[in-house]
Design an enzyme around this catalytic site. Structure first.
Site: not given
Ligand code: SAH
Length: 455
Positions: A286, A315, A336, A384, A411
């Site tokens: 973040q 995610y 992830e 997320d 977001c």
């Molecule tokens: N919850 C974490 C990351 C949020 S950002 C935090 O708050 O830091 C969204 C994340 O989803 C990113 O790390 C991205 O790499 C991942 N992502 C994107 N597409 C995805 C998918 N299809 N399946 C799993 N993760 C995914």
């Protein structure tokens, strides 16, 4: 039948601004035809010159203000508007927070959903907050420059103070720029697909003060890499990691797949929610740590976690949410897509002595049905996702195991609303007011927490 637009390119018009688009452009109406105008606010009266005409709308720029909005504040620098670094810098902060609240409210209303929206949680110091920068490098008049692209163009505006970034990051970019100049590293040219250095990535831990520098090149080699590396960490003792990233592709994806460690460790650490996190170059983290703690706290509180519960963090990135909730539940499963991020997440669990969390690298939409198949029955699912929101198939398999609650951190409100409607059809409804949290002051990005419960 082709209807002619009532405005012409190059001509000027007097208009009243009636609205602000989700991109932060003022909407002026001339004979029922919209003109989108940068640096114009609702309630203002301006003289605009139309610079581009499309079929159903046009773009204009302000030549003169006849009436200004009471919500207008003086521009810090017009570059931030031109580049889109801070597309709301002309709007006073309290009005930015209201704008974000209203955007979310409007999207739910348009979708026919009756949902309460709380006032946006703002920031005390709504600038210099970003802990990460990805800065393009270009050759301008024979000189290597760092800065930001002008909106909707690939024209680089040289910038030294980025306003919304940690000033130490700005300083790092300048040091890197000067070192690259000294060793005559040629900037990448998108048109010819020639040149070496594409962009510079800098991340700085807000608590740890550790800095990571990523040098992204088009070529496999970075000439003078040892000298460049030495010069950077000599000038900046906070730099704990320098990585050469190779991005061979001729598109605008920022990072390539190949990393070469030039100095220090291939990661930096930072503290968030009282925990320690290791962050690799390719992992998501973040960008506004101050607001992230508020965001997570809202999400955790509204999840109403219980010690006997199973939670999923889809995610999960480097596991920031998973590890923050671990102490409140029996077990957490995180998924992830980026393998480096999952490697970090596993290390992060160890660093914090947390052993009730399991991480797996996969697409959330592929992993969710696997978990279901393996008999994992979550009580709460945190999601997320990136801006494009959830895959419809993820929503289906998530709902199929009947968790009590879904905590949706979004977001992008447009995809949030789309996904809420999909959840509605499967028996999940928004039960608490949606809480926007301003993660990106001065910009139009909107982050929010929504809780859905089973009927
Ligand atoms: N919850 C974490 C990351 C949020 S950002 C935090 O708050 O830091 C969204 C994340 O989803 C990113 O790390 C991205 O790499 C991942 N992502 C994107 N597409 C995805 C998918 N299809 N399946 C799993 N993760 C995914």
């Amino acid at each position: 039948m082709k209807v002619k637009a009532p405005v012409q390119q190059g001509k000027t018009y007097q208009v009243k601004i009636v609205n602000l688009t989700y991109q932060g452009l003022g909407v002026g109406i001339f004979h029922d035809f919209p003109i989108f105008i940068n640096n114009a606010l609702p309630g203002e009266k301006v003289l605009t010159r139309v610079i581009r005409v499309k079929r159903h709308f046009s773009f204009g720029k302000v030549l003169k203000f006849y009436k200004k909005s009471p919500d207008r504040v003086q521009l810090v620098d017009k570059k931030y508007l031109q580049t889109g670094i801070a597309p709301l810098e002309h709007l006073k902060y309290s009005a930015q927070l209201k704008f974000k609240h209203d955007q979310v409210a409007e999207l739910f209303k348009k979708a026919g959903l009756k949902v309460q929206i709380k006032p946006t949680i703002g920031m005390k110091k709504p600038y210099q907050y970003r802990n990460k920068a990805q800065i393009p490098v270009k050759l301008i008049k024979g000189r290597l420059e760092t800065g930001f692209y002008r909106r909707h163009s690939h024209y680089l505006v040289p910038i030294t103070d980025f306003y919304i970034q940690d000033p130490k990051i700005d300083q790092t970019i300048l040091v890197v720029r000067n070192v690259l100049r000294k060793y005559h590293i040629v900037p990448y040219n998108e048109r010819t697909h020639r040149g070496v250095i594409r962009n510079v990535m800098v991340r700085r831990g807000r608590s740890s003060h550790q800095i990571m520098v990523g040098l992204v090149t088009r070529t496999k080699q970075l000439p003078h890499a040892p000298e460049i590396t030495k010069a950077i960490h000599h000038k900046l003792p906070e730099v704990k990691s320098i990585i050469h990233n190779v991005n061979l592709r001729d598109n605008n994806v920022l990072l390539g797949r190949q990393n070469r460690l030039l100095y220090g460790k291939p990661y930096i650490d930072d503290q968030l929610m009282g925990l320690t996190f290791r962050i690799s170059l390719n992992a998501f983290y973040q960008v506004n740590p101050v607001q992230t703690e508020k965001l997570y706290s809202v999400a955790i509180k509204e999840a109403q976690l219980k010690p006997n519960q199973i939670a999923i963090d889809a995610y999960c990135g480097i596991g920031t949410i998973s590890l923050s909730i671990a102490k409140y539940v029996k077990r957490v499963y995180g998924v992830e897509i980026v393998p480096q991020a999952i490697r970090d997440a596993k290390v992060n669990a160890k660093l914090n002595h947390i052993d009730n969390v399991k991480f797996v690298a996969n697409r959330a939409e592929d992993q969710m049905p696997l978990w279901v198949k393996h008999g994992i029955r979550p009580d709460v699912i945190f999601v997320d996702p990136p801006r494009k929101g959830l895959a419809a198939s993820f929503i289906k398999s998530a709902a199929s195991v009947k968790p009590k609650r879904i905590v949706y951190i979004s977001c992008k409100p447009a995809t949030l609303v789309r996904d809420v409607r999909r959840f509605n059809k499967l028996g999940y409804h928004v039960v608490q007011p949606v809480q926007p949290v301003d993660q990106f002051p001065q910009t139009v990005q909107i982050e929010s927490v929504t809780v859905l419960e089973r009927e």
